[in-house]
Write a protein that holds these residues in place. Structure first.
Motif, mmCIF file in Angstrom:
data_model
loop_
_atom_site.group_PDB
_atom_site.id
_atom_site.type_symbol
_atom_site.label_atom_id
_atom_site.label_comp_id
_atom_site.label_asym_id
_atom_site.label_seq_id
_atom_site.Cartn_x
_atom_site.Cartn_y
_atom_site.Cartn_z
ATOM 1 N N UNK A 73 -6.321 -8.585 -8.649
ATOM 2 C CA UNK A 73 -5.737 -8.357 -9.972
ATOM 3 C C UNK A 73 -5.963 -6.932 -10.466
ATOM 4 N N UNK A 74 -6.009 -6.004 -9.524
ATOM 5 C CA UNK A 74 -6.085 -4.574 -9.840
ATOM 6 C C UNK A 74 -4.653 -4.038 -9.740
ATOM 7 N N UNK A 75 -3.885 -4.322 -10.785
ATOM 8 C CA UNK A 75 -2.451 -4.106 -10.736
ATOM 9 C C UNK A 75 -2.056 -2.641 -10.584
ATOM 10 N N UNK A 76 -2.737 -1.755 -11.282
ATOM 11 C CA UNK A 76 -2.369 -0.341 -11.180
ATOM 12 C C UNK A 76 -2.632 0.179 -9.768
ATOM 13 N N UNK A 77 -3.777 -0.158 -9.207
ATOM 14 C CA UNK A 77 -4.084 0.264 -7.835
ATOM 15 C C UNK A 77 -3.073 -0.331 -6.858
ATOM 16 N N UNK A 78 -2.699 -1.577 -7.092
ATOM 17 C CA UNK A 78 -1.717 -2.242 -6.242
ATOM 18 C C UNK A 78 -0.374 -1.508 -6.295
ATOM 19 N N UNK A 79 0.083 -1.212 -7.502
ATOM 20 C CA UNK A 79 1.361 -0.505 -7.647
ATOM 21 C C UNK A 79 1.306 0.870 -7.002
ATOM 22 N N UNK A 80 0.165 1.548 -7.120
ATOM 23 C CA UNK A 80 0.026 2.865 -6.493
ATOM 24 C C UNK A 80 0.188 2.770 -4.978
ATOM 25 N N UNK A 81 -0.386 1.742 -4.384
ATOM 26 C CA UNK A 81 -0.268 1.584 -2.923
ATOM 27 C C UNK A 81 1.165 1.252 -2.517
ATOM 28 N N UNK A 82 1.826 0.384 -3.284
ATOM 29 C CA UNK A 82 3.216 0.068 -2.959
ATOM 30 C C UNK A 82 4.108 1.292 -3.162
ATOM 31 N N UNK A 83 3.749 2.133 -4.135
ATOM 32 C CA UNK A 83 4.498 3.378 -4.329
ATOM 33 C C UNK A 83 4.309 4.302 -3.120
ATOM 34 N N UNK A 84 3.111 4.310 -2.538
ATOM 35 C CA UNK A 84 2.875 5.097 -1.324
ATOM 36 C C UNK A 84 3.772 4.619 -0.181
ATOM 37 N N UNK A 85 3.993 3.310 -0.113
ATOM 38 C CA UNK A 85 4.922 2.777 0.904
ATOM 39 C C UNK A 85 6.306 3.366 0.669
ATOM 40 N N UNK A 86 6.734 3.387 -0.596
ATOM 41 C CA UNK A 86 8.055 3.930 -0.911
ATOM 42 C C UNK A 86 8.151 5.427 -0.655
ATOM 43 N N UNK A 87 7.031 6.127 -0.736
ATOM 44 C CA UNK A 87 7.044 7.550 -0.407
ATOM 45 C C UNK A 87 7.336 7.764 1.072
ATOM 46 N N UNK A 88 6.928 6.792 1.893
ATOM 47 C CA UNK A 88 7.161 6.876 3.343
ATOM 48 C C UNK A 88 8.511 6.247 3.698
ATOM 49 N N UNK A 89 8.803 5.100 3.103
ATOM 50 C CA UNK A 89 10.050 4.369 3.380
ATOM 51 C C UNK A 89 10.724 4.079 2.043
ATOM 52 N N UNK A 90 11.556 5.003 1.545
ATOM 53 C CA UNK A 90 12.130 4.873 0.196
ATOM 54 C C UNK A 90 12.932 3.598 -0.052
ATOM 55 N N UNK A 91 13.489 3.004 0.975
ATOM 56 C CA UNK A 91 14.325 1.817 0.785
ATOM 57 C C UNK A 91 13.598 0.509 1.065
ATOM 58 N N UNK A 92 12.269 0.524 1.085
ATOM 59 C CA UNK A 92 11.520 -0.698 1.389
ATOM 60 C C UNK A 92 11.637 -1.673 0.217
ATOM 61 N N UNK A 93 12.492 -2.669 0.399
ATOM 62 C CA UNK A 93 12.758 -3.633 -0.665
ATOM 63 C C UNK A 93 11.551 -4.469 -1.040
ATOM 64 N N UNK A 94 10.720 -4.781 -0.049
ATOM 65 C CA UNK A 94 9.539 -5.603 -0.332
ATOM 66 C C UNK A 94 8.548 -4.834 -1.206
ATOM 67 N N UNK A 95 8.363 -3.548 -0.934
ATOM 68 C CA UNK A 95 7.461 -2.731 -1.760
ATOM 69 C C UNK A 95 8.025 -2.596 -3.177
ATOM 70 N N UNK A 96 9.333 -2.413 -3.284
ATOM 71 C CA UNK A 96 9.955 -2.331 -4.614
ATOM 72 C C UNK A 96 9.735 -3.621 -5.398
#
Length: 144
Positions: free
Chosen positions: A81-104
């Motif tokens: 339940x560390x939501x901000x840290x979680x979102x930051x990591x998923x954003x890092x995924x999008x930095x590598x793969x911009x169209x990653x629907x699961x990360x979005x």
């Protein structure tokens, strides 16, 4: 003539070694990353989140843009339940793969959950500037 051929043979051998070593190290590194990821997933699935975080961060020390490690870290932080840290990591995924629907989708889910928790906290402490700032971050992620 024999000395020249031997020198050429030695030079070619040395050159081939230098050309092949980086590929071997890269292949070994990928095997190491895969093994570390599997260990991290074992910790994650057993509920040992702090050890899972340590394993996934090991991968990022080897390869900082490893999208799977970032995604897995995001999932660990989600469970914690560390939501901000979680979102930051998923954003890092999008930095590598911009169209990653699961990360979005995960970012949207985390932002909604975090906003819901903040809303509850704001009821008891409406003037808290950190809560208001965090709510603003959630609205940005949600496109509101």
């Amino acid at each position: 003539m024999t000395i020249t051929i031997n020198r050429i043979h030695i030079c070619i051998t040395i050159l081939l070694c230098f050309l092949l070593i980086p590929q071997t190290l890269t292949a070994q590194t990928e095997k190491d990353i895969t093994a570390i990821n599997e260990i991290g997933l074992l910790y994650y699935n057993s509920g040992n989140y702090s050890e899972a975080i340590n394993e996934f961060k090991k991968i990022l020390r080897i390869k900082p843009d490893h999208d799977v490690a970032h995604f897995n870290l995001g999932c660990v932080y989600e469970k914690m339940k560390q939501y901000e840290a979680s979102m930051n990591e998923f954003q890092e995924v999008l930095n590598v793969i911009p169209d990653d629907g699961e990360a979005k989708s995960k970012i949207q889910k985390m932002a909604r959950q975090w906003a819901s928790n903040i809303k509850i906290d704001l009821e008891t402490n409406p003037a808290d500037p950190e809560l208001r700032c965090n709510m603003g971050i959630c609205h940005l992620y949600l496109g509101e």
